[in-house]
Design a protein around this motif. Sequence first.
Motif, PDB file in Angstrom:
ATOM      1  N   GLU A  29       0.829  -1.206   0.000  1.00  0.00           N
ATOM      2  CA  GLU A  29       0.000   0.000   0.000  1.00  0.00           C
ATOM      3  C   GLU A  29       0.864   1.257   0.000  1.00  0.00           C
ATOM      4  O   GLU A  29       0.530   2.242  -0.657  1.00  0.00           O
ATOM      5  N   LEU A  30       1.978   1.214   0.729  1.00  0.00           N
ATOM      6  CA  LEU A  30       2.884   2.361   0.772  1.00  0.00           C
ATOM      7  C   LEU A  30       3.494   2.623  -0.597  1.00  0.00           C
ATOM      8  O   LEU A  30       3.556   3.776  -1.043  1.00  0.00           O
ATOM      9  N   ILE A  31       3.909   1.574  -1.283  1.00  0.00           N
ATOM     10  CA  ILE A  31       4.466   1.732  -2.629  1.00  0.00           C
ATOM     11  C   ILE A  31       3.393   2.258  -3.582  1.00  0.00           C
ATOM     12  O   ILE A  31       3.656   3.137  -4.412  1.00  0.00           O
ATOM     13  N   GLY A  32       2.170   1.759  -3.458  1.00  0.00           N
ATOM     14  CA  GLY A  32       1.073   2.262  -4.289  1.00  0.00           C
ATOM     15  C   GLY A  32       0.796   3.729  -4.022  1.00  0.00           C
ATOM     16  O   GLY A  32       0.554   4.510  -4.951  1.00  0.00           O
ATOM     17  N   ALA A  33       0.846   4.110  -2.744  1.00  0.00           N
ATOM     18  CA  ALA A  33       0.629   5.517  -2.397  1.00  0.00           C
ATOM     19  C   ALA A  33       1.757   6.388  -2.949  1.00  0.00           C
ATOM     20  O   ALA A  33       1.514   7.501  -3.433  1.00  0.00           O
ATOM     21  N   LEU A  34       2.989   5.881  -2.909  1.00  0.00           N
ATOM     22  CA  LEU A  34       4.112   6.637  -3.469  1.00  0.00           C
ATOM     23  C   LEU A  34       3.924   6.844  -4.967  1.00  0.00           C
ATOM     24  O   LEU A  34       4.187   7.939  -5.480  1.00  0.00           O
ATOM     25  N   ALA A  36       1.102   7.056  -6.522  1.00  0.00           N
ATOM     26  CA  ALA A  36       0.045   8.069  -6.676  1.00  0.00           C
ATOM     27  C   ALA A  36       0.601   9.462  -6.424  1.00  0.00           C
ATOM     28  O   ALA A  36       0.267  10.408  -7.142  1.00  0.00           O
ATOM     29  N   VAL A  37       1.466   9.589  -5.433  1.00  0.00           N
ATOM     30  CA  VAL A  37       2.081  10.887  -5.151  1.00  0.00           C
ATOM     31  C   VAL A  37       2.973  11.301  -6.316  1.00  0.00           C
ATOM     32  O   VAL A  37       2.978  12.457  -6.738  1.00  0.00           O
ATOM     33  N   ARG A  38       3.725  10.351  -6.856  1.00  0.00           N
ATOM     34  CA  ARG A  38       4.581  10.655  -8.016  1.00  0.00           C
ATOM     35  C   ARG A  38       3.751  11.098  -9.220  1.00  0.00           C
ATOM     36  O   ARG A  38       4.189  11.917 -10.015  1.00  0.00           O
ATOM     37  N   VAL A  43       6.810  18.653  -6.809  1.00  0.00           N
ATOM     38  CA  VAL A  43       8.152  18.117  -6.610  1.00  0.00           C
ATOM     39  C   VAL A  43       8.519  18.059  -5.135  1.00  0.00           C
ATOM     40  O   VAL A  43       9.198  17.131  -4.693  1.00  0.00           O
ATOM     41  N   HIS A  44       8.048  19.014  -4.346  1.00  0.00           N
ATOM     42  CA  HIS A  44       8.339  19.008  -2.914  1.00  0.00           C
ATOM     43  C   HIS A  44       7.684  17.812  -2.225  1.00  0.00           C
ATOM     44  O   HIS A  44       8.292  17.141  -1.392  1.00  0.00           O
ATOM     45  N   VAL A  45       6.452  17.549  -2.576  1.00  0.00           N
ATOM     46  CA  VAL A  45       5.714  16.447  -1.975  1.00  0.00           C
ATOM     47  C   VAL A  45       6.322  15.113  -2.406  1.00  0.00           C
ATOM     48  O   VAL A  45       6.471  14.192  -1.589  1.00  0.00           O
ATOM     49  N   ILE A  46       6.698  14.996  -3.663  1.00  0.00           N
ATOM     50  CA  ILE A  46       7.313  13.765  -4.160  1.00  0.00           C
ATOM     51  C   ILE A  46       8.622  13.487  -3.424  1.00  0.00           C
ATOM     52  O   ILE A  46       8.878  12.364  -2.986  1.00  0.00           O
ATOM     53  N   ALA A  47       9.452  14.505  -3.271  1.00  0.00           N
ATOM     54  CA  ALA A  47      10.730  14.330  -2.574  1.00  0.00           C
ATOM     55  C   ALA A  47      10.511  13.904  -1.125  1.00  0.00           C
ATOM     56  O   ALA A  47      11.174  12.981  -0.623  1.00  0.00           O
ATOM     57  N   ALA A  48       9.574  14.531  -0.453  1.00  0.00           N
ATOM     58  CA  ALA A  48       9.291  14.178   0.945  1.00  0.00           C
ATOM     59  C   ALA A  48       8.722  12.760   1.041  1.00  0.00           C
ATOM     60  O   ALA A  48       9.052  12.018   1.975  1.00  0.00           O
ATOM     61  N   ALA A  49       7.893  12.360   0.087  1.00  0.00           N
ATOM     62  CA  ALA A  49       7.323  11.008   0.089  1.00  0.00           C
ATOM     63  C   ALA A  49       8.412   9.960  -0.121  1.00  0.00           C
ATOM     64  O   ALA A  49       8.402   8.909   0.524  1.00  0.00           O
ATOM     65  N   GLU A  50       9.354  10.235  -1.011  1.00  0.00           N
ATOM     66  CA  GLU A  50      10.433   9.281  -1.250  1.00  0.00           C
ATOM     67  C   GLU A  50      11.335   9.136  -0.031  1.00  0.00           C
ATOM     68  O   GLU A  50      11.781   8.036   0.295  1.00  0.00           O
TER      69      GLU A  50
END
Length: 116
Positions: A29-34, A36-38, A43-50
């Motif tokens: 689920e975490l990988i799926g959420a990542l 979706a964020v990607r 770009v700020h949210v993507i970097a923080a999610a990674e």
Amino acid sequence: MRLGGRAGGRAANRVLLNQLPQVWELSSELIGALQAVRLCGSVHVIAAAEVLVAATGDLDLNEKNTDLFEQQVKAMVATRDAFLDVCREDLAYTARWWQVRRQIKERRFPREQAKR
């Protein structure tokens, strides 16, 4: 999160082993959420999610050293809080006069990351 004595540690290990299927489910689920964020995050949210996913991946549920495990949990919680702060800042955005400033910040962010 301190475990008292050897008996408490063994009991906790049994509990963690019983929860392993749930951990795998949460990981997927975490990988799926990542993903979706990607797909739709800034770009700020993507970097923080990674960073959050990396910290979550660093969490070793089989860690015997309680202090090290607590450090890993604290690091994960800190990255989660940072991710939520970035998301809150991003969601508070409404396209008005400061839209230009946000776009400039988004263009600068990858360059700043490359310099690190």
